[in-house]
Design an enzyme around this catalytic site. Structure first.
Site, PDB file in Angstrom:
ATOM      1  N   LYS A 267      -4.449   0.977   4.779  1.00 46.74           N
ATOM      2  CA  LYS A 267      -3.674  -0.265   4.737  1.00 46.74           C
ATOM      3  C   LYS A 267      -3.957  -1.139   5.957  1.00 46.74           C
ATOM      4  CE  LYS A 267      -0.119   1.536   1.697  1.00 46.74           C
ATOM      5  NZ  LYS A 267      -0.793   2.837   1.528  1.00 46.74           N
ATOM      6  N   ASP A 312       5.768   8.102  17.380  1.00 49.52           N
ATOM      7  CA  ASP A 312       6.731   8.468  16.349  1.00 49.52           C
ATOM      8  C   ASP A 312       7.346   7.178  15.817  1.00 49.52           C
ATOM      9  OD1 ASP A 312       9.008   9.270  14.898  1.00 49.52           O
ATOM     10  OD2 ASP A 312       9.248  11.077  16.112  1.00 49.52           O
ATOM     11  N   ASP A 330       4.413   2.465   5.400  1.00 54.54           N
ATOM     12  CA  ASP A 330       3.979   3.403   4.356  1.00 54.54           C
ATOM     13  C   ASP A 330       4.431   4.796   4.793  1.00 54.54           C
ATOM     14  OD1 ASP A 330       2.485   3.931   1.904  1.00 54.54           O
ATOM     15  OD2 ASP A 330       1.091   5.006   3.190  1.00 54.54           O
ATOM     16  N   CYS A 382       3.663   6.867  -1.968  1.00 53.67           N
ATOM     17  CA  CYS A 382       2.824   7.294  -3.094  1.00 53.67           C
ATOM     18  C   CYS A 382       3.563   8.377  -3.880  1.00 53.67           C
ATOM     19  CB  CYS A 382       1.459   7.788  -2.622  1.00 53.67           C
ATOM     20  SG  CYS A 382       1.515   9.198  -1.495  1.00 53.67           S
TER      21      CYS A 382
END
Length: 438
Positions: A267, A312, A330, A382
């Protein structure tokens, strides 16, 4: 080492020891220098057996006089690869599948099991039609599970999220589809049309995304035209669609984009290409050892606007609060949308994913702090699960009234957020939402 021997040992390693199938596949092909037909046969037998394991185990239970839990592990793996050849590999004669399995039993299994293996597989060979009729006679989730080789708890998750009919369609798609690779054209260097022409008859244009090219089979990526020149990288169409919302119309030249869970970099690369390498993209990931994938990928593609660092995503970077035009979020997820490409995902207990929504919420909350007023965030996964998708986004919006869903993202008639179903679009299962800071 023959392909059948290697498949037996790899199935045992992956199922018995929890080794990832893609890592096992690559290491075995390299170790034994499999090429041509040997490579293809090993890949099909190993991947196919892992993918169809629940279906194969159902058949073993029906064929065997011994309860599955009492069968020796190696014998069970041997029955699985033998049955897979008999039930799902039309070009392999049943006699060869039986005889070769018996020879493997003599070498790798207890002596007392040789006759048992022979008897089970010969019975299977004579009763193939009956076995499939038994599967079809099952009811409800059980039937969908044994037909698709997807655990009932995953199908129940889809049923709870999308209804029984849709759950069955998703499972059927994953059971019958042939995984393929999709390339993302590096339009900073070449048009999709020119790349298609150069790749020839192995490639065709995607109708879902103008940057995507589907390959008709599985090919070594490094050997394809244009790899070394950085003319493409691998990215599924659904992921490309999510990335497409970051473009020159939505982010100004020199604008700031932050990718908070960036590895392996797809991405970030897509955003950089869409913005013609004229933005500032901060690519962050928790796993420092994976950042080299972004670094090497960007170098090959000729992308210079990406800055990588380990972080993180739940911990804010104070220096970037309120600075970003766009954020890519994502998040880590259960991966239930990529079962076709990663067969072993289906066997991970869903109980291990119960804490994911809390992690996703924490990442989304932190990521939203980076946006300027009027900036936007792309939240994606996903997976196919409302608890990780719609519920996370709705919960965030309820608690953050200065954010709203965008009106300019429309997928299948849905505004602001949508699930990309694999059975409808023939892609990975995916979820994307575009959230705007008012």
């Amino acid at each position: 080492m023959t392909p059948r021997q290697a498949a037996l040992l790899s199935v045992n390693s992956s199922i018995g020891n929890g080794k990832y199938t893609n890592i096992e596949l690559s290491s075995v092909i390299k170790k034994y220098k499999f090429q041509g037909l040997d490579k293809s046969f090993f890949t099909a037998l190993f991947y196919g057996t892992v993918e169809k394991m629940l279906t194969l185990d159902y058949c073993i239970e029906k064929l065997s006089s011994v309860k599955p839990e009492k069968i020796d592990n190696m014998v069970m793996c041997l029955l699985r690869i033998g049955l897979y050849q008999i039930l799902f590999m039309d070009k392999v004669p049943d006699s060869a599948a039986v005889n070769e399995s018996v020879e493997l039993a003599k070498r790798y299994c207890p002596k007392s099991s040789v006759g048992y293996v022979n008897a089970v597989l010969r019975t299977a060979s004579r009763n193939k039609e009956k076995l499939f009729k038994l599967m079809m006679s099952e009811k409800g989730l059980r039937k969908i599970s044994v037909m698709s080789s997807i655990p009932e708890d995953i199908i129940k998750c889809w049923q709870d999220s999308y209804g029984e009919e849709k759950a069955a369609k998703i499972a059927s798609y994953f059971a019958n589809c042939t995984p393929y690779l999709t390339l993302r054209t590096n339009t900073c260097k070449i048009t999709r049309e020119r790349l298609l022409d150069s790749l020839g008859n192995i490639a065709k244009a995607s109708f879902l995304v103008p940057s995507a090219i589907r390959l008709s089979g599985s090919f070594p990526i490094e050997d394809l035209y244009g790899f070394n020149e950085g003319l493409f990288f691998v990215q599924d169409e659904a992921s490309q669609l999510a990335s497409s919302f970051i473009n020159k119309d939505s982010v100004p030249e020199g604008g700031i984009v932050i990718d908070v869970c960036a590895c392996p970099g797809g991405k970030s690369f897509s955003a950089a290409i869409n913005l013609e390498d004229k933005a500032k993209i901060y690519s962050r990931d928790l796993h420092e050892n994976k950042l080299s994938l972004i670094e090497s990928g960007a170098k090959r593609l000729g992308i210079t606007c990406i800055e990588i660092s380990a972080r993180d995503a739940r911990i804010p970077d104070e220096a970037l609060i309120g600075k970003a035009d766009a954020v890519i979020c994502d998040v880590p997820c259960s991966g239930l949308g990529v079962i076709a490409k990663k067969a072993d995902i289906r066997y991970k207990p869903l109980s291990e994913t119960k804490r994911l929504p809390e992690i996703q919420k924490a990442i989304l909350e932190t990521a939203s702090k980076y946006l300027k007023p009027g900036g936007f965030l792309i939240y994606s996964t996903c997976t196919l699960s409302k608890s990780e998708n719609e519920d996370v986004v709705k919960g965030f919006l309820e608690n953050n009234k200065d954010f709203c869903l965008s009106d300019d993202i429309i997928i299948d008639g849905k505004h602001g957020m949508a699930t990309i179903f694999p059975d409808e679009h023939l892609t990975d299962g995916f979820f994307v939402a575009k959230i705007i800071k008012k």
